[in-house]
Enzyme design. Structure first.
Site, mmCIF file in Angstrom:
data_model
loop_
_atom_site.group_PDB
_atom_site.id
_atom_site.type_symbol
_atom_site.label_atom_id
_atom_site.label_comp_id
_atom_site.label_asym_id
_atom_site.label_seq_id
_atom_site.Cartn_x
_atom_site.Cartn_y
_atom_site.Cartn_z
ATOM 1 N N ILE A 40 11.680 -13.293 20.704
ATOM 2 C CA ILE A 40 11.855 -12.082 21.506
ATOM 3 C C ILE A 40 12.669 -12.470 22.742
ATOM 4 O O ILE A 40 12.190 -13.228 23.591
ATOM 5 C CB ILE A 40 10.486 -11.487 21.922
ATOM 6 C CG1 ILE A 40 9.606 -11.240 20.686
ATOM 7 C CG2 ILE A 40 10.682 -10.196 22.717
ATOM 8 C CD1 ILE A 40 8.157 -10.884 20.996
ATOM 9 N N GLU A 63 7.729 -19.432 17.196
ATOM 10 C CA GLU A 63 6.564 -20.304 17.005
ATOM 11 C C GLU A 63 5.496 -20.008 18.057
ATOM 12 O O GLU A 63 4.304 -19.923 17.756
ATOM 13 C CB GLU A 63 6.968 -21.780 17.121
ATOM 14 C CG GLU A 63 7.945 -22.266 16.070
ATOM 15 C CD GLU A 63 9.409 -22.092 16.464
ATOM 16 O OE1 GLU A 63 9.751 -21.103 17.165
ATOM 17 O OE2 GLU A 63 10.223 -22.936 16.061
ATOM 18 N N CYS A 88 10.084 -18.075 21.897
ATOM 19 C CA CYS A 88 10.391 -18.463 20.515
ATOM 20 C C CYS A 88 9.345 -17.924 19.542
ATOM 21 O O CYS A 88 8.183 -17.685 19.908
ATOM 22 C CB CYS A 88 10.404 -19.980 20.388
ATOM 23 S SG CYS A 88 11.687 -20.811 21.318
#
Ligand code: THU
Length: 131
Positions: free
Chosen positions: A43, A55, A53
């Protein structure tokens, strides 16, 4: 663990990526030891450093819902290359277990590593001992 299912979930999360600036989509799917899957996408933000990120989105969703024990994370991206997690994500993920299996897909093939391999000599805080 169904690796194909985990990669498929990462791909569907990747489709929600908000990548106004880089146009580089990333998706992640994080599998807990109890079999739950939490997904994330990157985002971005006009203040670039506020970008998060994929993850870390998956991890923050999982942690905030009470999950703590993880087996594997699948990571995909919108190019045809293997994209490995950035340094901040490696450090962030290591907080919750350095034995995490990291599955990277380029859309065709997968590669597997332990987080320990991707982040050797990881930093951990050493608590002062009472003397
Ligand atoms: N990105 C991720 O989502 N995960 C990574 O591990 C590396 C980079 C995102 C951040 C940004 O939105 C875009 O990829 C380009 O850096």
């Amino acid at each position: 663990m169904d690796k194909g299912e985990l990669v498929a979930k990462a791909i569907s999360a990747m489709n929600n990526a908000y990548v106004k600036y880089s146009k580089f989509k990333v998706g992640a799917a994080l599998l807990t030891k109890s079999g739950k899957i939490y997904t994330g996408c990157n985002i971005e933000n006009s203040s670039y450093s506020a970008t998060i990120c994929a993850e870390r989105v998956a991890f923050t969703k999982a942690i905030s819902e009470g999950a703590r024990d993880f087996l594997a994370i699948a990571i995909v991206n919108s190019s045809s290359e293997f994209a490995y997690p950035c340094g901040i994500c490696r450090q962030f993920m290591s907080e919750f277990g350095i034995d995490l299996k990291v599955i990277i897909s380029n859309g065709k093939e997968t590669k597997e590593h332990s987080l320990k391999e991707l982040l050797p000599y990881a930093f951990t805080e050493f608590m002062p001992t009472d003397e």
